[in-house]
Write a protein that holds these residues in place. Sequence first.
Motif, short mmCIF file in Angstrom:
data_model
loop_
_atom_site.label_atom_id
_atom_site.label_comp_id
_atom_site.label_asym_id
_atom_site.label_seq_id
_atom_site.Cartn_x
_atom_site.Cartn_y
_atom_site.Cartn_z
N MET A 6 83.02 59.37 42.21
CA MET A 6 83.30 60.17 43.38
C MET A 6 82.22 59.72 44.35
O MET A 6 82.55 59.55 45.74
CB MET A 6 83.56 61.57 43.39
N VAL A 10 83.28 58.67 48.25
CA VAL A 10 83.12 59.38 49.29
C VAL A 10 82.16 58.42 50.23
O VAL A 10 82.26 58.51 51.41
CB VAL A 10 82.18 60.49 48.96
N TYR A 137 93.92 54.13 44.52
CA TYR A 137 95.01 54.56 43.26
C TYR A 137 94.84 53.69 42.17
O TYR A 137 95.04 54.35 40.95
CB TYR A 137 96.32 54.20 44.05
N ASN A 140 92.18 54.99 40.13
CA ASN A 140 92.22 56.14 39.62
C ASN A 140 92.44 55.93 37.86
O ASN A 140 92.25 57.11 37.21
CB ASN A 140 93.51 57.19 40.14
N ARG A 253 104.84 66.00 52.05
CA ARG A 253 104.57 65.37 50.53
C ARG A 253 106.14 65.43 49.77
O ARG A 253 106.16 65.72 48.70
CB ARG A 253 103.66 66.07 49.80
N LYS B 115 88.21 65.53 38.98
CA LYS B 115 87.76 64.17 39.64
C LYS B 115 86.42 64.36 40.32
O LYS B 115 85.63 63.26 40.02
CB LYS B 115 89.05 63.86 40.46
N THR B 116 86.05 65.33 40.69
CA THR B 116 84.84 65.41 41.67
C THR B 116 83.62 65.57 40.49
O THR B 116 82.63 65.06 40.82
CB THR B 116 84.96 66.69 42.25
N ALA B 272 83.69 65.79 48.76
CA ALA B 272 84.16 64.89 47.61
C ALA B 272 85.73 65.61 47.08
O ALA B 272 86.58 64.74 46.70
CB ALA B 272 83.22 64.76 46.55
N ALA B 275 88.38 64.31 49.46
CA ALA B 275 88.75 63.00 49.22
C ALA B 275 89.52 62.95 48.05
O ALA B 275 90.18 62.01 47.88
CB ALA B 275 87.30 62.24 49.12
N ALA B 276 89.13 63.74 46.86
CA ALA B 276 89.87 63.67 45.64
C ALA B 276 91.23 64.09 45.72
O ALA B 276 92.41 63.52 45.40
CB ALA B 276 89.05 64.64 44.57
N ARG B 278 93.00 63.47 48.45
CA ARG B 278 93.49 62.27 49.03
C ARG B 278 93.90 61.28 48.12
O ARG B 278 95.08 60.65 48.17
CB ARG B 278 92.65 61.93 50.34
N ILE B 279 92.74 60.84 47.37
CA ILE B 279 93.04 59.62 46.81
C ILE B 279 93.85 59.85 45.19
O ILE B 279 94.45 58.91 44.67
CB ILE B 279 91.65 58.95 46.31
N LEU B 280 93.73 61.20 44.76
CA LEU B 280 94.76 61.29 43.84
C LEU B 280 96.22 61.06 44.14
O LEU B 280 97.00 61.32 43.32
CB LEU B 280 94.32 62.72 43.14
N VAL B 283 97.10 63.95 48.81
CA VAL B 283 96.92 63.82 50.21
C VAL B 283 96.66 65.33 50.90
O VAL B 283 95.49 65.44 51.24
CB VAL B 283 97.97 63.23 50.97
#
Lengths: 394, 394
Positions: A6, A10, A137, A140, A253, B115-116, B272, B275-276, B278-280, B283
């Motif tokens: 992360m 970030v 992605y 991940n 979403r 994730k963080t 973080a 951001a997580a 978002r990127i997982l 969104v």
Amino acid sequence: MISKTMKEIVANSSAIRAMFEEGQRLALIHGAGRVYDFSLGNPNVAPPEAIRRAIINIAESEDPVFLHGYMANAGYPDTRRAVAESINRRYATNFGEDNIIMTVGAAGAINIALKTLLDPGDEVIVFAPFFGEYRWYVRNFGGELVIVPNASEDFQPDLNGLERVLSPRTRAVIINSPNNPSGAVYSEETLKALAGILEDWQKKTGNAVYLISDEPYREIVYDGAIIPYVTKYYKNTFVAYSYSKALSLPGERIGYLAVPPEMDGYAEIWPALAAANRILGFVNSPSLFQRVAAVCADAVVDTSVYAENRDILYNSLVDMGYDCFKPQGAFYLFPKTPIPDDAAFCEAAKQYRLLIVAGRAFGVPGHFRAAFCVKRETVLNSLESFKAAIGQYR
Amino acid sequence: MISKTMKEIVANSSAIRAMFEEGQRLALIHGAGRVYDFSLGNPNVAPPEAIRRAIINIAESEDPVFLHGYMANAGYPDTRRAVAESINRRYATNFGEDNIIMTVGAAGAINIALKTLLDPGDEVIVFAPFFGEYRWYVRNFGGELVIVPNASEDFQPDLNGLERVLSPRTRAVIINSPNNPSGAVYSEETLKALAGILEDWQKKTGNAVYLISDEPYREIVYDGAIIPYVTKYYKNTFVAYSYSKALSLPGERIGYLAVPPEMDGYAEIWPALAAANRILGFVNSPSLFQRVAAVCADAVVDTSVYAENRDILYNSLVDMGYDCFKPQGAFYLFPKTPIPDDAAFCEAAKQYRLLIVAGRAFGVPGHFRAAFCVKRETVLNSLESFKAAIGQYR
């Protein structure tokens, strides 16, 4: 206190989102009307009125326990049938409810496909320019992003470049047409040639390579451009779709992944996708909007607003001296920056209250992206700033 | 054709979901009224009428471009303020908009927290019995799940067991009270003792250990049970919350992660998490339901229905000879199976059209879970089947 993974994310966090947040800050200082925010693909055209009616009608008429409850992780069967039939009608495909998995937008769709395909170290190929989020992605799931550099003025995928990077570790190729950020549309010839290369590679190596076609902009096209349906050219294609752009619903979403029945390994892949939807924490696509999508599967926003924005901005920027490809779809302009350093240009543009994103975020330095899915007045009022931004380098 | 990771996941896929799908199959054969499906925590109590009114009112009155558009990845600031104020009112906490990140349910909340926090090889401790999905959530980020076995008849966490498994690689501990599957509520004393152990460990080793308190059942409690607010006892606590149970909205994927301002590393952790999100691929949390949650943040379904279901089922099963802990919260019964092999018992129960889940899915073999968030008639009509199921071993 945060993970190494992360920390890196970030530190390199979305240039797009950073500009979006800078825009909100500048709007507080200068007033929203004097900040020209072209940073984010956040549609400014209202959703079709049918969406509002569908929400109200569904909330009034459906049993709320069913409406807001869990369903199969793939989504409501009748929603999936309605979506499949809408695609079949428009593209003469042959999808049924077991070829459509409802997802948390196209981002959710791409993530469940990658989770299903990738083991650590597997490679995923993209063509620059590409949507920067693909980088994360793929990461991940421990995958490696392999970038084919841009090699043409009109941003078509470099198929020779593809042949150079295919490797025994290649598991997937991601394409995105109409393209974010370039607005290029991949022609039928291009798709046939791409499919041929992948077919040959599969035959030669015995390795299945999957194509992930990311298509949130399918309906946002100009001058009668045609977007071929990719599964017809290459059977190992996942179509990742979102209603974010066609119905102006990015916050909700809601999207899907289409999985053709003839895909290699379909029987193994289908249940894995549903499991991936569950264990990645999506569980299922939001339920009320699944019902809305079923009713509104054929609806599209008024894209003429984007066409007019495109014409005004494209013509004006070309007149000012910007070197710019004319987009055939999506709602982005991707001109060259007047100086080689695209990040410096975007930084300098802020003094004119102009928020644009450096091309390096999309794998093509020396360009900038301007999202023209904004209010008409933003386009018109911004022109002085675009002129001033290029003028400083004269 | 699928990844090794997904092969293992699909092979061991959710026993709960498998039973839910078996129930749908049996319902087609025997009729829905003759199948007693206790497999899934899918609430059968209607959402408060305020939900329907909020959906319609928001759809009618708000600008749809704003309502369905992107917002900050953490969620609408006013929604986050409304949620923070609701928590502050009820638990005398001190949260603001920058302590609440709206998520795709509690599953989304736990995933962005992990994730963080996690790098591959990091350990996350859980107390059996535990929600089986934690296994996969931790694995999503290369983490290792460390299970503290159950050591008590009333399913309190084994704190001596915790001290035995804490290691230099421990990054987080997940707790879940009221507990799925046992219905146990962790008392204030237990939480104080747990916090004490973690504080001592942090002091001794210099390693921050984060507690993730998974609380979708916070409002579903019986006999006046009190659920202490965990951040008050241990500052390094994330609270993962979902409106799935309290408002009967599991399909809508709406929840949040609360992140106390005094948490170690808050300044690094907060961005973080966004951001997580978002990127997982989440969104953001679905936008319309963020607005609904803001309006209905204090609403709760009629939990008396669950209390009555619990009493009927608990009393009846005890009368039949089942050995059962009386749940203090959530909507599950977790009795001992009459034979040691819990999987065999659940399989045999299918002949009585009874769908229950083996305890091994929750880390405690020799038990089964029955979700009593079902219709009253299902509870009443199922009693003969529960009797027959235990009767076959007499």
